[in-house]
Write an enzyme that holds these catalytic residues in place. Structure first.
Site, PDB file in Angstrom:
ATOM      1  N   ARG A 127       0.827  -1.206   0.000  1.00  0.00           N
ATOM      2  CA  ARG A 127       0.000   0.000   0.000  1.00  0.00           C
ATOM      3  C   ARG A 127       0.862   1.257   0.000  1.00  0.00           C
ATOM      4  NH1 ARG A 127      -5.534  -1.060  -0.596  1.00  0.00           N
ATOM      5  NH2 ARG A 127      -5.666   1.139  -0.059  1.00  0.00           N
ATOM      6  N   VAL A 128       0.390   2.265  -0.694  1.00  0.00           N
ATOM      7  CA  VAL A 128       1.064   3.558  -0.660  1.00  0.00           C
ATOM      8  C   VAL A 128       0.273   4.550   0.183  1.00  0.00           C
ATOM      9  CG1 VAL A 128       2.208   3.271  -2.885  1.00  0.00           C
ATOM     10  CG2 VAL A 128      -0.048   4.343  -2.801  1.00  0.00           C
ATOM     11  N   ASP A 129      -0.863   4.111   0.696  1.00  0.00           N
ATOM     12  CA  ASP A 129      -1.638   5.002   1.564  1.00  0.00           C
ATOM     13  C   ASP A 129      -1.548   4.470   3.000  1.00  0.00           C
ATOM     14  OD1 ASP A 129      -3.081   2.693   1.427  1.00  0.00           O
ATOM     15  OD2 ASP A 129      -4.901   3.595   0.604  1.00  0.00           O
ATOM     16  N   ASP A 130      -2.365   5.008   3.871  1.00  0.00           N
ATOM     17  CA  ASP A 130      -2.242   4.606   5.268  1.00  0.00           C
ATOM     18  C   ASP A 130      -3.147   3.447   5.618  1.00  0.00           C
ATOM     19  OD1 ASP A 130      -0.215   6.300   5.995  1.00  0.00           O
ATOM     20  OD2 ASP A 130      -1.594   7.993   5.974  1.00  0.00           O
TER      21      ASP A 130
END
Ligand code: WTA
Length: 686
Positions: free
Chosen positions: A554-557
């Site tokens: 993932r590149v988000d939280d």
């Protein structure tokens, strides 16, 4: 906390921390540049046996998606056929509302296609569900005819309780046959199901019940997983009490008595709760199906995102049905009568698409195992494979790592000659675990399909097809038919050839998320605003010179714990609800078994003692608010958090401290108080 910032109608990439992005979060599998190649021989009955076979069909699916998908859809029963121009989509917010449409004008029914159609085709006496209980020796089998009859009875009961087309029914069940049956019963009458995983807490269940205003709840006295029985009814009661306080009342509860939790041990409320074994057998075993528009919603399923509360992802009838069926058929080479086992729970999307709908649409026999795969010992999974002669085994990397840690002997003592295809899903699989699964689990004979997809995608989008090309451990390889992935850089520019970037989808596939229940705007903002014109997956990926995709995470939280999505925002908000906590920030870190673990930085009020007791209390609080799987693995008493002058927490720094990579902290000069970093390093491990 709000990380999604809308700027002139679309998001800037820097709100997602993808400036130094994903690249800093590449997991082990991406580190090896190309990986070694494993050529597992398999002859697929679908006829796709080479990359050339695939390319031909793939090309057609991309050049003429409407034609391709309607051809696939013809295998099913439609009460009314779709219109000539049945497919349309808009991924571009500048052009208007985001929308996706497949099989426009057509009407069908999922329950009919899963059950009645199979019975009509002569599979009435074939086993539909092979259920295996937690304790060795407890099992049950149900034929397609029996599942159809029971589905009709439950559907009739739902109708009697006033459930109508478009209403939502919450299901909070252990993994017994009655769980997929309840889903099929909803589908039969056009009600949406909202399955809530049995591991979720009362608070989480309550917010999901209220979220879709479920007047009916299907639940059980309890469930059995491992050594301890689970007190589902007690949790469900607590949830309904919470909802009542919030002004929403569940009208009727269908209560299944699970042998692990006898009737006498739970309370039931007169006028609201009825016993499954008392009311269902009295219902008629025939129930006419409700023919539904292809775009009528089939179900919603809550999933965590990087911000705010979990979102109710909505999938629709026709497109989801076709994608579930076609992907299951090609990815697992599934044919009628195959004994197929997906180890997921129906509480997650994998249990929807690949335990229930996909296998049934293909007339397979689906193994449903309620217990823990390592109970009573780590050989259980292989014992079940041997017992039922499982042909396809679909599971998660976290389980593979757990099994691997117990040694080969637990595996090799069981006959696995029935196995032909292995599958994994939920998180990137590290090459070591892949090799072990391949060599030990599958005796070096079975291709592994490493399937990449999401709750929002409804079905598998990137995957190997068994026998069609040589595999590379750690790579999900190539896009499925009709799927058009692209990698973009942080400015949203497409990257050609090999390279690394953010994984997006350029065109719609039949089971594309249609909306977030009750909040279409949120769906547009979450998935279609980061890069205009594309569906944003939230994952980073690399593409090698063979065109193979290597998902990097993932590149988000969102943290992926044992293949379960946990939103950092949710854990933070649970921690912050404690009166002694001033602030909290949560990040993921590499974990040997779980893939990622949860590392929580917690700031306490002045004078509060930083005790082990308080750590325990905070972990229990997260368990209570969300569920046990979301409890932090590490709690770090933080003297402060690294914030920019505008007050934004620099999570990159927190991640590096959590993973002990402080030598790679990067530029911290924009922090409002750079000394915070040293203080955090000093307090680590305390
Ligand atoms: C991750 C589960 C790498 C990914 C079906 C995705 C994967 C998230 C894979 C969705 C895979 C899933 N390789 N990563 N084969 N499969 N993921 O919604 O980060 O629970 O975005 O759906 O899991 O999780 P979800």
């Amino acid at each position: 906390m709000e990380r999604v910032r809308v700027l002139a109608g679309h998001l800037t990439a820097d709100c997602l921390d993808i400036n130094e992005p994903s690249i800093s979060r590449i997991s082990t599998n991406a580190a090896s540049s190309q990986g070694n190649t494993v050529d597992a021989r398999y002859h697929a009955r679908t006829g796709i046996n080479s990359r050339g076979d695939y390319e031909k069909m793939y090309k057609r699916s991309i050049q003429d998606p409407a034609g391709f998908w309607q051809e696939q859809a013809q295998a099913f029963t439609w009460q009314r056929k779709w219109e000539q121009k049945h497919m349309d989509f808009n991924f571009d917010r500048w052009k208007g509302e985001i929308g996706i449409e497949f099989f426009k004008g057509g009407t069908t029914n999922m329950s009919y296609n899963c059950l009645d159609r199979n019975v009509k085709e002569g599979r009435g006496s074939q086993i539909c569900f092979l259920w295996e209980g937690n304790d060795v020796g407890t099992d049950r089998r149900m034929t397609y005819q029996q599942v159809l009859d029971e589905t009709c009875r439950v559907a009739n009961w739902l109708k009697q309780e006033g459930v109508r087309k478009g209403d939502c029914v919450a299901i909070y069940m252990p993994l017994v046959c009655e769980l997929p049956i309840a889903m099929l019963a909803c589908a039969r009458i056009g009600a949406l199901h909202s399955v809530v995983f049995g591991g979720f807490s009362a608070e989480a269940l309550a917010s999901r019940i209220e979220g879709c205003r479920s007047k009916v709840l299907v639940t059980a006295t309890g469930g059995a997983r491992g050594k301890k029985p689970i007190e589902l009814k007690k949790i469900a009661d607590a949830a309904m009490d919470i909802s009542k306080k919030n002004g929403f009342q569940v009208k009727s509860v269908l209560l299944y008595e699970h042998p692990a939790m006898p009737k006498s041990k739970v309370s039931s409320q007169q006028g609201r709760d009825v016993w499954y074994h008392e009311v269902i057998p009295k219902q008629s075993s025939s129930c006419a199906v409700e023919w539904l528009d292809a775009e009528a919603p089939l179900f919603l399923l809550y999933t965590s995102g990087s911000t705010g509360k979990p979102k109710g992802v909505v999938h629709t009838t026709g497109g989801y049905m076709v994608m579930a069926a076609v992907s299951t058929k090609y990815v697992f080479d599934l044919q009628p009568g195959d004994v197929y086992w997906c180890t997921a729970d129906c509480g997650w999307i994998t249990g929807h698409t690949y335990l229930t709908y996909g296998p049934l649409l293909n007339g397979a026999t689906s193994v449903v195992y309620e217990g823990v795969p390592t109970h009573p010992d780590p050989s259980r999974i292989w014992q079940i494979v041997e017992k039922y002669k499982v042909r396809q085994l679909y599971t998660a990397p976290t389980l593979i790592r757990t099994l691997e840690s117990h040694g080969d002997e637990f595996v090799t003592r069981h006959n696995r000659s029935s196995l032909k295809i292995l599958g994994t899903v939920g998180e990137p699989i590290n090459p070591r675990a892949w090799e072990w699964f391949y060599k030990v689990g599958g005796e070096g004979r079975c291709p592994i399909v490493d399937t990449w997809w999401q709750t929002e995608t409804g079905g598998i989008l990137i995957t190997p097809l068994p026998g069609a090309w040589a595999l590379k451990p750690g790579s999900a390889t190539l896009p499925f038919f009709g799927v058009h992935p692209v990698l973009v850089d942080d400015k949203g520019r497409e990257i050609d050839g090999s390279g690394e970037g953010i994984l997006c989808m350029k065109t719609a596939w039949p089971s594309t998320i249609r909306t977030i229940y009750g909040d279409h705007k949120r769906m547009e903002e979450t998935y279609f605003s980061t890069f205009n014109g594309y569906y944003f997956t939230g994952d980073g990926s690399r593409r090698d010179d063979q065109g193979f995709y290597w998902i990097t995470g993932r590149v988000d939280d969102v943290i992926n714990v044992s293949g379960h999505r946990v939103g950092t925002a949710e854990v933070e908000s649970a921690l912050q609800s404690h009166e002694q906590v001033i602030e909290a920030a949560v990040v993921g870190y590499d974990h040997n078994i779980k893939g990622q673990g949860i590392y929580a930085y917690v700031g306490l009020h002045e004078g509060v003692e930083r005790s082990a007791q308080l750590k325990k209390e905070l972990k229990a609080l997260v368990r209570r608010e969300i569920g046990a799987f979301a409890a932090p693995d590490v709690l770090h008493w933080a003297p402060g958090l690294p914030k920019t002058r505008s007050g934004k927490i620099m999570r990159r720094v927190l991640r590096k401290i959590a993973t002990k990579e402080e030598s790679q902290l990067g530029d911290t000069s924009t922090l409002a108080d750079p000394s915070v970093v040293d203080k955090l390093l000093e307090t680590r491990g305390q």
